[in-house]
Design a protein around this motif. Structure first.
Motif, short mmCIF file in Angstrom:
data_model
loop_
_atom_site.label_atom_id
_atom_site.label_comp_id
_atom_site.label_asym_id
_atom_site.label_seq_id
_atom_site.Cartn_x
_atom_site.Cartn_y
_atom_site.Cartn_z
N GLU A 55 35.48 43.04 41.96
CA GLU A 55 35.83 44.48 42.01
C GLU A 55 36.59 44.89 41.46
O GLU A 55 38.04 44.30 42.72
CB GLU A 55 34.62 44.58 43.00
N GLN A 71 29.46 36.69 57.78
CA GLN A 71 28.58 37.04 57.23
C GLN A 71 27.13 36.46 58.05
O GLN A 71 27.90 35.86 58.57
CB GLN A 71 28.81 36.92 55.21
N TRP A 92 33.96 43.32 37.89
CA TRP A 92 32.69 42.11 37.99
C TRP A 92 31.59 43.63 37.55
O TRP A 92 31.00 43.05 36.54
CB TRP A 92 32.61 41.67 38.72
N SER A 93 31.48 44.62 38.12
CA SER A 93 30.36 45.00 38.69
C SER A 93 30.62 46.34 36.06
O SER A 93 29.61 46.56 36.73
CB SER A 93 30.27 46.43 39.13
N ARG A 96 32.60 37.13 43.59
CA ARG A 96 32.50 38.57 43.33
C ARG A 96 32.73 39.52 43.70
O ARG A 96 33.58 40.42 43.23
CB ARG A 96 30.38 38.34 43.22
N GLU A 97 32.91 39.51 44.82
CA GLU A 97 33.32 40.34 45.66
C GLU A 97 34.39 41.03 45.33
O GLU A 97 35.37 41.37 45.25
CB GLU A 97 33.27 40.58 47.16
N ILE A 98 35.46 39.74 45.21
CA ILE A 98 36.76 39.93 44.98
C ILE A 98 37.71 39.77 44.14
O ILE A 98 38.79 40.45 44.01
CB ILE A 98 37.77 38.49 45.72
N TRP A 154 35.84 36.20 55.58
CA TRP A 154 35.05 36.80 55.31
C TRP A 154 33.86 36.53 55.77
O TRP A 154 32.90 36.59 56.67
CB TRP A 154 35.32 36.92 53.91
N ASN A 212 29.95 34.91 46.51
CA ASN A 212 29.05 36.39 46.45
C ASN A 212 30.52 36.39 46.86
O ASN A 212 30.96 37.61 46.96
CB ASN A 212 28.20 35.83 47.50
N TRP A 213 31.87 35.88 47.35
CA TRP A 213 32.51 36.91 48.23
C TRP A 213 33.71 36.18 47.19
O TRP A 213 34.24 37.48 46.83
CB TRP A 213 33.71 35.46 48.78
#
Length: 232
Positions: A28, A14, A31-32, A24-26, A10, A21-22
């Motif tokens: 989802e 970038q 998180w959101s 947080r992405e994984i 990943w 940040n990674w």
């Protein structure tokens, strides 16, 4: 493939990769969903009735004791005096300003710290905090702290406050969107980024799973509180 390899793949795509940040992405969509939770909109827009706000605060207060203990463990495991100072200052805020907000909320709305009435999701989160403090390494402790504080910063800086919001509602938001809190969250993320890149495959995977589990439990906690207050 290991989680560390996944991160490196990943990161290669970038321009400015960060482990936080990674992570947080994984994490989802949990998180959101937590940042955008309707509980926070109802609170900020003065649609959350006072008894329901008090009930929410009783549940949230269930984390203060194990969370303070977790910070204590993190201070003990910290690799530098600077980390100990920053974490110690945060503990001071938690046990003074934030604890005061809880206590005045309970007094104002005539409720108590009703430990016997904790939701199963509250108890599950308490156990995660205890387990991390007792068995996690410093990076895992940072991962849990990053989730809990970054998510709260996320919702507090997202919502729009109604005029004439009850002072205690506003005070709860103030605790989580102040410049000092934003600076602390940025520091936590930076330190997690740095510590994570010193880990081997197994420790990195444990840290990442701890992060994702914390996000999932945050969502489950807020969903459960929201379900309780909307069915009262």
């Amino acid at each position: 493939m290991s989680m560390l390899s996944d991160y490196r793949d990943w990161a290669a795509a970038q321009s400015a990769p960060r482990v936080s940040n990674w992570l947080r992405e994984i994490s989802e969509p949990d998180w959101s969903a937590t940042v955008a939770h309707p509980l926070f909109d109802a609170l900020a827009e003065a649609r959350l009735a006072e008894p329901d706000f008090a009930a929410y605060m009783v549940q949230d207060y269930g984390f203060v004791d194990p969370f303070t203990a977790l910070i204590g463990h993190a201070i003990g495991h910290a690799p530098s005096m600077h980390d100990r100072v920053v974490l110690g200052q945060f503990m001071g805020m938690l046990t003074s300003d934030e604890n005061s907000t809880f206590q005045r909320t309970f007094e104002t709305f005539g409720v108590a710290d009703q430990a016997a009435d904790y939701l199963p999701e509250t108890r599950a989160f308490q156990q995660l905090l205890v387990d991390t403090g007792m068995h996690g390494g410093y990076a895992e402790m940072l991962a849990v702290l990053v989730v809990t504080e970054w998510l709260y910063l996320g919702w507090a800086t997202r919502i729009t406050r109604a005029e004439g919001l009850h002072p205690l509602y506003a005070e709860w938001i103030d605790l989580h969107d102040s410049p000092a809190f934003q600076e602390f969250v940025a520091w936590l993320c930076r330190r997690l980024d740095e510590e994570a890149l010193t880990l081997g495959d197994d420790a990195f995977a444990s840290m990442a799973e701890r992060f994702r589990d914390t996000v999932a439990k945050e969502r489950a906690f807020h969903d459960a509180v929201w379900a309780r207050v909307t069915t009262r």
